[in-house]
Design a protein around this motif. Sequence first.
Motif, PDB file in Angstrom:
ATOM      1  N   VAL A  54      20.325 -44.623  -3.942  1.00  0.00           N
ATOM      2  CA  VAL A  54      20.373 -43.894  -2.994  1.00  0.00           C
ATOM      3  C   VAL A  54      19.252 -43.464  -2.023  1.00  0.00           C
ATOM      4  CG1 VAL A  54      22.535 -45.214  -2.470  1.00  0.00           C
ATOM      5  CG2 VAL A  54      22.557 -42.473  -3.181  1.00  0.00           C
ATOM      6  N   LEU A  55      18.479 -43.184  -1.389  1.00  0.00           N
ATOM      7  CA  LEU A  55      18.074 -42.224  -0.550  1.00  0.00           C
ATOM      8  C   LEU A  55      18.482 -41.440   0.074  1.00  0.00           C
ATOM      9  CD1 LEU A  55      14.519 -44.590  -0.087  1.00  0.00           C
ATOM     10  CD2 LEU A  55      15.321 -43.913  -2.220  1.00  0.00           C
ATOM     11  N   SER A  56      18.284 -40.461  -0.370  1.00  0.00           N
ATOM     12  CA  SER A  56      18.923 -39.598   0.582  1.00  0.00           C
ATOM     13  C   SER A  56      18.443 -38.111   1.074  1.00  0.00           C
ATOM     14  CB  SER A  56      19.928 -39.158   0.097  1.00  0.00           C
ATOM     15  OG  SER A  56      21.052 -38.392   1.114  1.00  0.00           O
ATOM     16  N   SER A  57      18.635 -37.170   2.223  1.00  0.00           N
ATOM     17  CA  SER A  57      17.981 -36.052   2.720  1.00  0.00           C
ATOM     18  C   SER A  57      19.383 -35.227   2.635  1.00  0.00           C
ATOM     19  CB  SER A  57      17.306 -35.671   3.133  1.00  0.00           C
ATOM     20  OG  SER A  57      17.447 -36.321   4.469  1.00  0.00           O
ATOM     21  N   ASP A  58      20.566 -35.778   2.661  1.00  0.00           N
ATOM     22  CA  ASP A  58      22.009 -35.081   3.179  1.00  0.00           C
ATOM     23  C   ASP A  58      22.514 -34.456   2.062  1.00  0.00           C
ATOM     24  OD1 ASP A  58      24.221 -35.292   5.627  1.00  0.00           O
ATOM     25  OD2 ASP A  58      25.101 -35.498   3.049  1.00  0.00           O
ATOM     26  N   ALA A  59      22.495 -33.048   2.809  1.00  0.00           N
ATOM     27  CA  ALA A  59      23.093 -31.818   1.192  1.00  0.00           C
ATOM     28  C   ALA A  59      24.650 -32.471   0.576  1.00  0.00           C
ATOM     29  CB  ALA A  59      23.055 -30.528   1.937  1.00  0.00           C
ATOM     30  N   GLU A  60      25.504 -33.081   1.318  1.00  0.00           N
ATOM     31  CA  GLU A  60      26.560 -32.901   0.667  1.00  0.00           C
ATOM     32  C   GLU A  60      26.044 -34.426   0.070  1.00  0.00           C
ATOM     33  OE1 GLU A  60      28.948 -31.260   1.002  1.00  0.00           O
ATOM     34  OE2 GLU A  60      27.931 -29.365   2.031  1.00  0.00           O
ATOM     35  N   GLU A  61      25.686 -34.902   0.396  1.00  0.00           N
ATOM     36  CA  GLU A  61      25.203 -35.793  -0.746  1.00  0.00           C
ATOM     37  C   GLU A  61      24.473 -36.309  -1.527  1.00  0.00           C
ATOM     38  OE1 GLU A  61      24.707 -40.981  -0.441  1.00  0.00           O
ATOM     39  OE2 GLU A  61      23.491 -40.252   0.863  1.00  0.00           O
ATOM     40  N   ILE A  62      23.454 -35.070  -1.830  1.00  0.00           N
ATOM     41  CA  ILE A  62      22.958 -34.953  -2.746  1.00  0.00           C
ATOM     42  C   ILE A  62      23.990 -33.865  -4.427  1.00  0.00           C
ATOM     43  CG2 ILE A  62      20.880 -33.364  -3.592  1.00  0.00           C
ATOM     44  CD1 ILE A  62      19.895 -34.243  -1.132  1.00  0.00           C
ATOM     45  N   LYS A  63      24.732 -33.294  -3.098  1.00  0.00           N
ATOM     46  CA  LYS A  63      25.671 -32.234  -4.454  1.00  0.00           C
ATOM     47  C   LYS A  63      26.300 -32.702  -4.831  1.00  0.00           C
ATOM     48  CE  LYS A  63      25.534 -27.664  -0.659  1.00  0.00           C
ATOM     49  NZ  LYS A  63      26.401 -27.472  -0.250  1.00  0.00           N
ATOM     50  N   ASN A  64      26.899 -34.267  -4.368  1.00  0.00           N
ATOM     51  CA  ASN A  64      28.001 -34.596  -4.953  1.00  0.00           C
ATOM     52  C   ASN A  64      27.151 -36.229  -5.861  1.00  0.00           C
ATOM     53  OD1 ASN A  64      30.455 -33.655  -3.954  1.00  0.00           O
ATOM     54  ND2 ASN A  64      29.833 -34.471  -1.729  1.00  0.00           N
ATOM     55  N   ALA A  65      26.132 -36.346  -5.391  1.00  0.00           N
ATOM     56  CA  ALA A  65      25.632 -37.106  -6.953  1.00  0.00           C
ATOM     57  C   ALA A  65      26.173 -37.161  -8.462  1.00  0.00           C
ATOM     58  CB  ALA A  65      24.068 -37.639  -7.033  1.00  0.00           C
ATOM     59  N   ASP A  66      25.994 -38.121  -8.982  1.00  0.00           N
ATOM     60  CA  ASP A  66      26.240 -37.832 -10.804  1.00  0.00           C
ATOM     61  C   ASP A  66      24.729 -37.263 -11.164  1.00  0.00           C
ATOM     62  OD1 ASP A  66      29.246 -38.727 -11.135  1.00  0.00           O
ATOM     63  OD2 ASP A  66      28.465 -40.575 -10.484  1.00  0.00           O
TER      64      ASP A  66
END
Length: 193
Positions: A28-40
Amino acid sequence: MKIVIINYGAGNIQSIKFAIKRLGFDAVLSSDAEEIKNADKVIFPGVGEASSAMKMLLNSGLDSIIPTLKQPVLGICLGMQLMCNSSEEGNTTGLGIFDVDVIKFDTSVKVPQIGWNQISNLKSDLFDSIAEDEHIYLVHSFYAPLCNETIAQCSYGLNYSAALQKGNFYGTQFHPEKSSDVGEKILENFLKM
């Protein structure tokens, strides 16, 4: 597995996404801090100019998020350079993850370096099943000199860092997503970490 490609307005995002898809994964493409932090796994791409790319990171607050990530992170091309202390390109202060300063090739070589080159002195799990002197694809005018964090090198007028690693942070000056089977294997090795 959740793979996030940091989307901050710099470059080669779709080609990375397609390369990951060819390996059987979705990103997924994201600039969302929480989504980035929770990625594997996190991929930090970059094509463009250092100072304007850094401004985009500062404006989004991602400059303070990226250095704190605990999962495997792969910086590609300008992404790797922005993970260094600084870059001569636009006199840019970097994220300070890799303890090296990015400098411009001198006038003895044609810049940018565009095309295929060989990687050698491979020193990381990132290069499992990759032979010495395999060919990878590069486009760049600036480089990270050899340093303690160098895990692969290229030669172009001088030897420089083709890849860096510090803890969970990896960076490649080359484009694995454009480096044929070798690049695909390197991406796969990263995704399996």
